[in-house]
Scaffold this motif. Structure first.
Motif, PDB file in Angstrom:
ATOM      1  N   GLY A 162       0.797  -1.227   0.000  1.00  0.00           N
ATOM      2  CA  GLY A 162       0.000   0.000   0.000  1.00  0.00           C
ATOM      3  C   GLY A 162       0.828   1.275   0.000  1.00  0.00           C
TER       4      GLY A 162
ATOM      5  N   THR B  91      -0.661   4.091  -2.224  1.00  0.00           N
ATOM      6  CA  THR B  91      -1.887   4.593  -1.601  1.00  0.00           C
ATOM      7  C   THR B  91      -1.556   5.537  -0.453  1.00  0.00           C
ATOM      8  OG1 THR B  91      -3.119   2.600  -2.217  1.00  0.00           O
ATOM      9  CG2 THR B  91      -4.003   3.930  -0.415  1.00  0.00           C
TER      10      THR B  91
ATOM     11  N   ASP C 195      -0.183   8.811  -1.866  1.00  0.00           N
ATOM     12  CA  ASP C 195      -1.298   9.560  -2.433  1.00  0.00           C
ATOM     13  C   ASP C 195      -2.065  10.276  -1.320  1.00  0.00           C
ATOM     14  OD1 ASP C 195      -2.971  10.256  -4.711  1.00  0.00           O
ATOM     15  OD2 ASP C 195      -4.472   8.909  -3.873  1.00  0.00           O
ATOM     16  N   HIS C 196      -2.254   9.595  -0.205  1.00  0.00           N
ATOM     17  CA  HIS C 196      -2.952  10.175   0.951  1.00  0.00           C
ATOM     18  C   HIS C 196      -2.150  11.317   1.554  1.00  0.00           C
ATOM     19  CE1 HIS C 196      -6.103  10.013   3.960  1.00  0.00           C
ATOM     20  NE2 HIS C 196      -5.221   9.967   4.933  1.00  0.00           N
TER      21      HIS C 196
ATOM     22  N   ASP D 193       2.438   3.997 -11.814  1.00  0.00           N
ATOM     23  CA  ASP D 193       1.831   4.740 -10.707  1.00  0.00           C
ATOM     24  C   ASP D 193       1.929   6.253 -10.851  1.00  0.00           C
ATOM     25  OD1 ASP D 193       0.881   2.589  -9.202  1.00  0.00           O
ATOM     26  OD2 ASP D 193       2.864   2.234  -8.356  1.00  0.00           O
TER      27      ASP D 193
ATOM     28  N   ARG E 117      -1.264   8.374 -11.104  1.00  0.00           N
ATOM     29  CA  ARG E 117      -2.069   8.366  -9.888  1.00  0.00           C
ATOM     30  C   ARG E 117      -1.592   9.416  -8.888  1.00  0.00           C
ATOM     31  NH1 ARG E 117      -2.673   3.112  -5.915  1.00  0.00           N
ATOM     32  NH2 ARG E 117      -4.191   3.992  -4.463  1.00  0.00           N
TER      33      ARG E 117
ATOM     34  N   ASP F 277      -5.602  -3.548  -8.889  1.00  0.00           N
ATOM     35  CA  ASP F 277      -4.623  -3.624  -7.809  1.00  0.00           C
ATOM     36  C   ASP F 277      -4.798  -4.961  -7.100  1.00  0.00           C
ATOM     37  OD1 ASP F 277      -3.076  -3.232  -5.439  1.00  0.00           O
ATOM     38  OD2 ASP F 277      -3.287  -1.075  -5.677  1.00  0.00           O
TER      39      ASP F 277
END
Length: 314
Positions: free
Chosen positions: A20, A23, A26-27, A51, A54, A271
Motif C-alpha cells: 500500500g 496509496t 497519495d494520501h 503509478d 495516480r 490492484d
C-alpha cells in the motif's frame, strides 16, 4: 551534488509488494500544505512505471526510476533522476517509494553519502505491512522483509479492515518485539494521516546497520532468480469487462498486479496481491497498461492473449 538546496526532509516509504505504499503517498499528498512544493521519486522494478499518473497533481513534482531496484541495478538512473527532480522542484519535502522487491539499506546509505549529505536530511523510514502476511512462513523468511523490518523507524499496518483478530494480535506482537519509534494503522478512506511522522527522527538506522554487520552478510541482490515481471500495454480502444478480467488475473495467482485499464463502463484501477484482485473505478484517465509480477510461469505473449480475451473493441 552541489547546489543551493540544503537539508530537504526526505522520507523513505517501504513495504513489500502490495503493502500500500502508493496509496499512502497519495494520501500524504492530499494533506500537503498548499504553499509547499513536494517531490516524489518512485521506483518500478519493471521497465515502465504505472503509478505516476495516480500521484500527479498541481504542486507535486514526480520522477520515476524504472528497470530495476534503484539501490543497485538502477543506481545510476537514481542519481540522474534525483538530480533532475531536485533542480526542477527545489522541493520543501521529498518522498521516496522504492520497489517492493528492493532493499532499503542501500538507499539510506545513498541519501547519507557524500553527494547528498548537505542536500538531503533523512527522516524516519516508514514501513507498511499488511499483517495478514505474518501468517505466511515464506513472507517471514524473506530477506527483503527482514531488511525492511530492521531499517524501519515507523511501522504502519495497512489494509487493517481485512485483518482478523489473529492478524491484529500478530501485528501488536511485532510492535512489542521490535524497537520501532512508533507503530500505527494507516487511516481508512477519508481518515487523516498523522503527518508529524514525516518529521520524526531517523532513530533505527544505526541499529539496522549493526544488525547487518552482526550477521556478516550484505543482502546480496539475486534479481535474476526473482519473480518474472511483465509489462502489458493494450490498444487505446480496448475496453475490459471487470468480472472477466478479475477471473483471468486470479487464475494467474500472481504476486502483484497493478495498473489501469478502460472498462466497459469507464476507467478501472487494477490492484492485486497474491491472487486477491481488486478492481475499482479510476478517477484518472486509464493508461491501458498492467504490470504483472510473479505467479504462473507464463510467457508474455500468452499472457497478453489471456488479457485480451477479457477485452472487446469499443
Amino acid at each position: 551534488m552541489k547546489n543551493r538546496l540544503s537539508n530537504i526532509p526526505v522520507t523513505l516509504v517501504t513495504g513489500l509488494l502490495g503493502a500500500g505504499k502508493t496509496t499512502l503517498i497519495d494520501h500524504l499528498l492530499e494533506q500537503r500544505p498548499r504553499d509547499q512544493r513536494w517531490a516524489v521519486l518512485v521506483n518500478e522494478f519493471s521497465e515502465t512505471g504505472v503509478d505516476g499518473a495516480r500521484l500527479a497533481r498541481e504542486g507535486v513534482y514526480l520522477r520515476e526510476v524504472a528497470g530495476g531496484c534503484m539501490g543497485c541495478s538502477a543506481a545510476l538512473m537514481l542519481q540522474v533522476e534525483l538530480n533532475r527532480l531536485l533542480r526542477e522542484a527545489q522541493p520543501h519535502r521529498l518522498l521516496v517509494e522504492p520497489t517492493g522487491l528492493g532493499h532499503p539499506m542501500e538507499l539510506l546509505q545513498f541519501f547519507q553519502g557524500e553527494n547528498y549529505r548537505e542536500v538531503l536530511s533523512p527522516r524516519a523510514t516508514i514501513c507498511l505491512l499488511d499483517a495478514r502476511r505474518l501468517s505466511e512462513q515464506k513472507f517471514l523468511d524473506s530477506p527483503l522483509w527482514d531488511q525492511q523490518k530492521q531499517s524501519a523507524d515507523v511501522l504502519l499496518g495497512s489494509k487493517a479492515d481485512l485483518w482478523t483478530p489473529e492478524d491484529r494480535a500478530a501485528f501488536d506482537g511485532l510492535c512489542a518485539e521490535q524497537s520501532f519509534l512508533a507503530c500505527g494503522i494507516v487511516p481508512a478512506a477519508g481518515g487523516r494521516f498523522d503527518t508529524a511522522w514525516l518529521d520524526a527522527p531517523a532513530g533505527s538506522r544505526e541499529a539496522a546497520a549493526r544488525h547487518d554487520h552482526h550477521h556478516g552478510h550484505s543482502h546480496d541482490h539475486d534479481h535474476e532468480s526473482g519473480p518474472q515481471v511483465h509489462d502489458l500495454a493494450f490498444a487505446p480502444d480496448a475496453s475490459f469487462d471487470a468480472d472477466t478480467l478479475r477471473s483471468v488475473l486470479q487464475a494467474l495467482n500472481c504476486e502483484r498486479v497493478k495498473g489501469s485499464v478502460q472498462g466497459t463502463n469507464g476507467p478501472l484501477r487494477v490492484d492485486g496481491t497474491n491472487g486477491e484482485i481488486n478492481i475499482a473505478p479510476e478517477p484518472h484517465a486509464p493508461t491501458n497498461r498492467l504490470q504483472v509480477i510473479g505467479g504462473s510461469q507464463v510467457h508474455k505473449a500468452e499472457l497478453e492473449q489471456r488479457m485480451l480475451r477479457a477485452a472487446a473493441s469499443r
